[in-house]
Write a protein that holds these residues in place. Sequence first.
Motif, mmCIF file in Angstrom:
data_model
loop_
_atom_site.group_PDB
_atom_site.id
_atom_site.type_symbol
_atom_site.label_atom_id
_atom_site.label_comp_id
_atom_site.label_asym_id
_atom_site.label_seq_id
_atom_site.Cartn_x
_atom_site.Cartn_y
_atom_site.Cartn_z
ATOM 1 N N ILE A 3 45.579 36.888 43.635
ATOM 2 C CA ILE A 3 44.474 36.786 42.679
ATOM 3 C C ILE A 3 43.664 35.548 43.014
ATOM 4 O O ILE A 3 44.222 34.458 43.151
ATOM 5 C CB ILE A 3 44.999 36.672 41.234
ATOM 6 C CG1 ILE A 3 45.802 37.913 40.859
ATOM 7 C CG2 ILE A 3 43.843 36.462 40.270
ATOM 8 C CD1 ILE A 3 46.505 37.790 39.526
ATOM 9 N N ASP A 4 42.355 35.720 43.150
ATOM 10 C CA ASP A 4 41.455 34.580 43.299
ATOM 11 C C ASP A 4 40.805 34.354 41.944
ATOM 12 O O ASP A 4 39.955 35.133 41.507
ATOM 13 C CB ASP A 4 40.398 34.842 44.371
ATOM 14 C CG ASP A 4 39.632 33.579 44.734
ATOM 15 O OD1 ASP A 4 39.672 32.607 43.958
ATOM 16 O OD2 ASP A 4 38.992 33.571 45.809
ATOM 17 N N SER A 5 41.211 33.288 41.269
ATOM 18 C CA SER A 5 40.803 33.050 39.889
ATOM 19 C C SER A 5 39.444 32.378 39.749
ATOM 20 O O SER A 5 39.008 32.137 38.610
ATOM 21 C CB SER A 5 41.854 32.187 39.179
ATOM 22 O OG SER A 5 41.888 30.874 39.720
ATOM 23 N N VAL A 88 35.675 37.929 30.475
ATOM 24 C CA VAL A 88 37.033 37.578 30.050
ATOM 25 C C VAL A 88 37.258 36.080 29.900
ATOM 26 O O VAL A 88 38.389 35.637 29.675
ATOM 27 C CB VAL A 88 38.073 38.160 31.032
ATOM 28 C CG1 VAL A 88 38.027 39.684 31.024
ATOM 29 C CG2 VAL A 88 37.866 37.624 32.451
ATOM 30 N N GLY A 89 36.202 35.274 30.016
ATOM 31 C CA GLY A 89 36.360 33.832 29.888
ATOM 32 C C GLY A 89 35.030 33.176 29.582
ATOM 33 O O GLY A 89 33.953 33.772 29.766
ATOM 34 N N ILE A 90 35.101 31.919 29.128
ATOM 35 C CA ILE A 90 33.925 31.102 28.834
ATOM 36 C C ILE A 90 33.876 29.965 29.838
ATOM 37 O O ILE A 90 34.851 29.247 30.030
ATOM 38 C CB ILE A 90 33.992 30.524 27.402
ATOM 39 C CG1 ILE A 90 34.157 31.642 26.360
ATOM 40 C CG2 ILE A 90 32.771 29.671 27.117
ATOM 41 C CD1 ILE A 90 32.978 32.572 26.248
ATOM 42 N N THR A 245 52.148 32.633 39.808
ATOM 43 C CA THR A 245 50.717 32.461 39.577
ATOM 44 C C THR A 245 50.092 33.723 38.988
ATOM 45 O O THR A 245 49.170 33.630 38.173
ATOM 46 C CB THR A 245 49.989 32.047 40.869
ATOM 47 O OG1 THR A 245 50.258 32.991 41.912
ATOM 48 C CG2 THR A 245 50.431 30.659 41.316
ATOM 49 N N SER A 246 50.590 34.886 39.374
ATOM 50 C CA SER A 246 50.092 36.127 38.773
ATOM 51 C C SER A 246 50.436 36.174 37.289
ATOM 52 O O SER A 246 49.587 36.508 36.449
ATOM 53 C CB SER A 246 50.672 37.347 39.491
ATOM 54 O OG SER A 246 50.191 37.455 40.805
ATOM 55 N N ALA A 247 51.682 35.842 36.956
ATOM 56 C CA ALA A 247 52.087 35.840 35.551
ATOM 57 C C ALA A 247 51.260 34.851 34.743
ATOM 58 O O ALA A 247 50.826 35.141 33.616
ATOM 59 C CB ALA A 247 53.575 35.514 35.435
ATOM 60 N N ALA A 248 51.014 33.668 35.303
ATOM 61 C CA ALA A 248 50.225 32.655 34.602
ATOM 62 C C ALA A 248 48.788 33.111 34.416
ATOM 63 O O ALA A 248 48.174 32.884 33.366
ATOM 64 C CB ALA A 248 50.271 31.334 35.372
ATOM 65 N N PHE A 249 48.234 33.763 35.431
ATOM 66 C CA PHE A 249 46.857 34.240 35.340
ATOM 67 C C PHE A 249 46.708 35.259 34.211
ATOM 68 O O PHE A 249 45.797 35.155 33.376
ATOM 69 C CB PHE A 249 46.426 34.867 36.670
ATOM 70 C CG PHE A 249 45.038 35.432 36.641
ATOM 71 C CD1 PHE A 249 43.947 34.636 36.946
ATOM 72 C CD2 PHE A 249 44.818 36.759 36.308
ATOM 73 C CE1 PHE A 249 42.657 35.149 36.910
ATOM 74 C CE2 PHE A 249 43.529 37.288 36.269
ATOM 75 C CZ PHE A 249 42.447 36.478 36.574
ATOM 76 N N PHE A 250 47.598 36.239 34.164
ATOM 77 C CA PHE A 250 47.463 37.280 33.149
ATOM 78 C C PHE A 250 47.809 36.768 31.756
ATOM 79 O O PHE A 250 47.321 37.305 30.754
ATOM 80 C CB PHE A 250 48.314 38.494 33.512
ATOM 81 C CG PHE A 250 47.745 39.289 34.657
ATOM 82 C CD1 PHE A 250 46.550 39.976 34.523
ATOM 83 C CD2 PHE A 250 48.392 39.317 35.883
ATOM 84 C CE1 PHE A 250 46.014 40.703 35.578
ATOM 85 C CE2 PHE A 250 47.865 40.046 36.947
ATOM 86 C CZ PHE A 250 46.673 40.737 36.792
ATOM 87 N N ALA A 251 48.631 35.730 31.668
ATOM 88 C CA ALA A 251 48.897 35.119 30.370
ATOM 89 C C ALA A 251 47.656 34.418 29.830
ATOM 90 O O ALA A 251 47.409 34.413 28.617
ATOM 91 C CB ALA A 251 50.053 34.123 30.490
ATOM 92 N N PHE A 253 44.198 34.903 31.105
ATOM 93 C CA PHE A 253 43.091 35.858 31.015
ATOM 94 C C PHE A 253 43.651 37.191 30.531
ATOM 95 O O PHE A 253 43.715 38.177 31.260
ATOM 96 C CB PHE A 253 42.385 35.971 32.368
ATOM 97 C CG PHE A 253 41.701 34.707 32.786
ATOM 98 C CD1 PHE A 253 40.487 34.334 32.218
ATOM 99 C CD2 PHE A 253 42.289 33.857 33.729
ATOM 100 C CE1 PHE A 253 39.857 33.150 32.583
ATOM 101 C CE2 PHE A 253 41.655 32.682 34.105
ATOM 102 C CZ PHE A 253 40.444 32.324 33.527
ATOM 103 N N ASP A 254 44.035 37.198 29.258
ATOM 104 C CA ASP A 254 44.807 38.316 28.735
ATOM 105 C C ASP A 254 43.958 39.517 28.329
ATOM 106 O O ASP A 254 44.494 40.521 27.860
ATOM 107 C CB ASP A 254 45.695 37.873 27.577
ATOM 108 C CG ASP A 254 44.924 37.177 26.457
ATOM 109 O OD1 ASP A 254 43.682 37.064 26.549
ATOM 110 O OD2 ASP A 254 45.565 36.733 25.489
ATOM 111 N N ARG A 255 42.644 39.428 28.524
ATOM 112 C CA ARG A 255 41.800 40.613 28.321
ATOM 113 C C ARG A 255 41.822 41.519 29.552
ATOM 114 O O ARG A 255 41.323 42.637 29.502
ATOM 115 C CB ARG A 255 40.361 40.194 28.022
ATOM 116 C CG ARG A 255 40.186 39.356 26.772
ATOM 117 C CD ARG A 255 40.312 40.156 25.496
ATOM 118 N NE ARG A 255 40.184 39.318 24.309
ATOM 119 C CZ ARG A 255 39.042 39.050 23.693
ATOM 120 N NH1 ARG A 255 37.901 39.560 24.149
ATOM 121 N NH2 ARG A 255 39.024 38.287 22.611
ATOM 122 N N ILE A 256 42.344 41.029 30.649
ATOM 123 C CA ILE A 256 42.416 41.824 31.874
ATOM 124 C C ILE A 256 43.732 42.607 31.860
ATOM 125 O O ILE A 256 44.801 42.000 31.754
ATOM 126 C CB ILE A 256 42.357 40.937 33.130
ATOM 127 C CG1 ILE A 256 41.068 40.109 33.132
ATOM 128 C CG2 ILE A 256 42.446 41.783 34.388
ATOM 129 C CD1 ILE A 256 40.968 39.135 34.304
#
Length: 266
Positions: A3-5, A88-90, A245-251, A253-256
């Motif tokens: 994932i490229d955040s 999904v973010g500000i 890092t994937s788990a942290a990202f989805f936690a 940006f939880d609208r994805i």
Amino acid sequence: MLIDSHVNLHAPQFDADRDAVIARARAAGVGLMLEISDKLSTFESTHGLAMAHADIWCTVGVHPHEAKDYADLTAGRLAELAGRDRVVGIGECGLDFHYDLSPRDTQASVFRQHIGAARLTGLPLVIHTREADDVMAGILAEEQAEAPFRFLMHCYTSGPELAEKAAELGAWFSVSGIATFKAAGDVREVIRSMPADRIIVETDCPYLAPAPHRGRRNEPAWVGHVLDALADIRGWTREEAEARTSAAFFALFDRIPRPPESGRPA
């Protein structure tokens, strides 16, 4: 999943080959990209990329460099734009006292409006901070005490004191290609102390290309180099770094929606 955040695919550096850049990212195993808004005048391009590609999502916001042109920006306006599909973010928002391209008081005022928008929408805040550690720490502490919000310290290169304070306040952190630079030992030292369950990776393309591509235009296809650097710094395997890092990202940006194949940390 790679994932490229934090990508800036709307940037003019990609005008000649944007589709090819996206294709190379997919070929490299990048399953998701977060396209970052830096000013409202280009938000339609940012949002258009997210609408056109199932593996790209986006944010809405104003970079501190651009704050001077948005001094009258309100949290309500940001929240209105954030109501669109695939936002999904500000942000990216915050403080940059290195270049001072906008007056510092204007940067702070516009930043606080973004915080308000994060509260109104429940979306996470993507924060840019450079050479503003004390002021940033003060704003974050004050605003979190008033009412909580979730936030990411993007491309973190500031000092250990701000990192510690932000972590206490619940921050996530993103690691960029700077972690691969030979002279960035201080950045790597801070990365070693970041909360293990709140670290994600990014390219910040077209900027900050990681070794061995330093000096070239950065691309999301190279986010794996950042992940490898993070794994080395933290003593994780590549697979563990990818899962964490994937788990942290989805936690954050939880609208994805989380794809079923994206792993969880061991």
